[in-house]
Design a protein around this motif. Structure first.
Motif, PDB file in Angstrom:
ATOM      1  N   GLY A 142       0.784  -1.223   0.000  1.00 57.61           N
ATOM      2  CA  GLY A 142       0.000   0.000   0.000  1.00 57.61           C
ATOM      3  C   GLY A 142       0.816   1.273   0.000  1.00 57.61           C
ATOM      4  N   GLN A 143       2.010   1.267   0.555  1.00 50.10           N
ATOM      5  CA  GLN A 143       2.820   2.484   0.591  1.00 50.10           C
ATOM      6  C   GLN A 143       3.994   2.409  -0.378  1.00 50.10           C
ATOM      7  N   GLY A 144       3.915   1.496  -1.323  1.00 46.72           N
ATOM      8  CA  GLY A 144       4.944   1.403  -2.352  1.00 46.72           C
ATOM      9  C   GLY A 144       6.155   0.593  -1.963  1.00 46.72           C
ATOM     10  N   GLY A 145       6.129  -0.108  -0.850  1.00 51.67           N
ATOM     11  CA  GLY A 145       7.268  -0.930  -0.439  1.00 51.67           C
ATOM     12  C   GLY A 145       7.360  -1.047   1.069  1.00 51.67           C
ATOM     13  N   TRP A 146       8.542  -1.480   1.513  1.00 53.26           N
ATOM     14  CA  TRP A 146       8.794  -1.631   2.941  1.00 53.26           C
ATOM     15  C   TRP A 146       8.691  -0.284   3.659  1.00 53.26           C
ATOM     16  N   PRO A 147       8.322  -0.292   4.932  1.00 53.40           N
ATOM     17  CA  PRO A 147       8.401   0.958   5.715  1.00 53.40           C
ATOM     18  C   PRO A 147       9.845   1.460   5.744  1.00 53.40           C
ATOM     19  N   SER A 148      10.022   2.758   5.774  1.00 57.64           N
ATOM     20  CA  SER A 148      11.369   3.311   5.795  1.00 57.64           C
ATOM     21  C   SER A 148      12.094   2.999   7.093  1.00 57.64           C
ATOM     22  N   GLN A 149      11.341   2.745   8.157  1.00 55.49           N
ATOM     23  CA  GLN A 149      11.935   2.381   9.435  1.00 55.49           C
ATOM     24  C   GLN A 149      10.904   1.629  10.265  1.00 55.49           C
ATOM     25  N   GLY A 150      11.377   0.909  11.269  1.00 50.78           N
ATOM     26  CA  GLY A 150      10.461   0.177  12.135  1.00 50.78           C
ATOM     27  C   GLY A 150      10.751  -1.312  12.139  1.00 50.78           C
ATOM     28  N   LEU A 151      10.033  -2.026  12.985  1.00 56.07           N
ATOM     29  CA  LEU A 151      10.186  -3.466  13.127  1.00 56.07           C
ATOM     30  C   LEU A 151       9.106  -4.172  12.306  1.00 56.07           C
ATOM     31  N   CYS A 152       9.519  -5.008  11.364  1.00 53.74           N
ATOM     32  CA  CYS A 152       8.599  -5.775  10.522  1.00 53.74           C
ATOM     33  C   CYS A 152       8.765  -7.258  10.854  1.00 53.74           C
ATOM     34  N   GLU A 153       7.687  -7.895  11.220  1.00 53.20           N
ATOM     35  CA  GLU A 153       7.720  -9.305  11.602  1.00 53.20           C
ATOM     36  C   GLU A 153       7.337 -10.175  10.407  1.00 53.20           C
ATOM     37  N   ILE A 154       8.161 -11.195  10.145  1.00 49.87           N
ATOM     38  CA  ILE A 154       7.923 -12.128   9.048  1.00 49.87           C
ATOM     39  C   ILE A 154       7.832 -13.530   9.644  1.00 49.87           C
ATOM     40  N   PHE A 155       6.652 -14.125   9.589  1.00 52.54           N
ATOM     41  CA  PHE A 155       6.421 -15.445  10.169  1.00 52.54           C
ATOM     42  C   PHE A 155       6.571 -16.504   9.074  1.00 52.54           C
ATOM     43  N   CYS A 156       7.397 -17.501   9.337  1.00 52.47           N
ATOM     44  CA  CYS A 156       7.707 -18.528   8.338  1.00 52.47           C
ATOM     45  C   CYS A 156       7.261 -19.894   8.853  1.00 52.47           C
ATOM     46  N   SER A 157       6.529 -20.620   8.018  1.00 52.57           N
ATOM     47  CA  SER A 157       6.082 -21.960   8.392  1.00 52.57           C
ATOM     48  C   SER A 157       7.209 -22.976   8.300  1.00 52.57           C
ATOM     49  N   SER A 158       8.229 -22.679   7.500  1.00 50.65           N
ATOM     50  CA  SER A 158       9.384 -23.563   7.362  1.00 50.65           C
ATOM     51  C   SER A 158      10.529 -22.763   6.747  1.00 50.65           C
TER      52      SER A 158
END
Length: 278
Positions: free
Chosen positions: A42-58
């Motif tokens: 929605g904002q054209g990509g990753w946030p410029s700063q901050g903590l982004c959580e990525i949950f992986c099943s494997s």
């Protein structure tokens, strides 16, 4: 226009007002290198700063490939003269980083900082120090657990150092509510919804192409300023690896076709065709 309508219009134009299903990014993000991913963020990509959580099943489902274009942008292998390249930090990765493979992706491995820790306490301490320093605009970390208070502390460290942290976590933690701007869940595309029924990837492969098998399902669980995005698929394999796997699949299909033709030839003399045959 009436005064009340004018006041309402001005109010709706404010970026800090959430309008339910409307999405109003406060600023443009960092290009992820994946147009489809950018569109859903929605904002054209990753946030410029901050903590982004990525949950992986494997492991091995494209979780690192998701960050490769951003790493290549921040620390290109051939940096422009006079450019002040920062660091990209890897904190507690599950495997030893392979510099040759990263260099093939156009990444300057001399600007990579690998931090190997022994305990969760050391991981969190190292993360907070790196994020707060501002010396590393991008930090990738792998944690087995993260509480709400720890997530809030890392988020504040990102804001202080103006850093972006991509934190890989087990899928079991995605039900927790953390005060972070972005939460994403990744899982392999084992099933494909064709609109009428759910088919296994092996069945849908013949209809939708072999590259469908090489995609990863992405769920955006939370994004600042809007509702979670619907599930979509991305091909997150590096180009060379994807081409190699596609070649293997094509060879296997050709071999299966030859075996089928040979079997049909062997059985052709044993089949009796009656008057009902066309």
């Amino acid at each position: 226009m009436a005064l009340a309508d004018l006041q309402l219009e001005r109010l709706l134009q404010r970026s800090d007002l959430w309008r339910g299903d409307a999405y109003h990014p406060q600023q443009m993000g960092l290009d992820s290198g994946y147009p489809e991913f950018n569109r859903h963020l929605g904002q054209g990509g990753w946030p410029s700063q901050g903590l982004c959580e990525i949950f992986c099943s494997s492991e091995g489902i494209g979780e690192l490939s998701l960050a490769l274009p951003l790493m290549r942008r921040l620390i290109p292998r051939q940096s422009r003269e006079g450019s002040a390249a920062g660091l990209v930090s890897l904190v507690a990765p599950p495997h030893v980083p392979y510099p040759q493979s990263l260099a093939m992706q156009g990444i300057d491995v001399s600007r990579l900082l690998w931090v190997d820790t022994q305990t969760p306490k050391e991981q969190l301490w190292a993360l907070e120090q790196i994020l707060t320093s501002g010396a590393s605009p991008l930090v990738l970390c792998w944690l087995e657990d993260l509480s709400v208070s720890q997530a809030r502390r890392l988020q504040l460290a990102c804001e202080k150092g103006e850093s972006l942290c991509l934190c890989y976590l087990p899928s079991k933690l995605k039900e927790q509510a953390h005060p972070v701007p972005l939460r994403i869940a990744l899982q392999p595309s084992t099933e494909i919804n064709t609109g009428t029924k759910i088919e296994s990837s092996s069945e849908a492969n013949t209809k939708m192409g072999n590259d469908r098998l090489l995609e990863t399902q992405v769920d955006i669980l939370k994004r600042r300023g809007g509702w979670p995005a619907p599930r979509f698929s991305l091909s997150l394999l590096p180009e060379l690896l994807a081409q190699s796997l596609m070649l293997d699949v094509t060879k296997q299909q050709e071999q299966d076709k030859r075996l089928e033709n040979e079997l049909n030839k062997q059985l052709s003399g044993q089949i009796l065709q009656g008057p009902w045959s066309a």
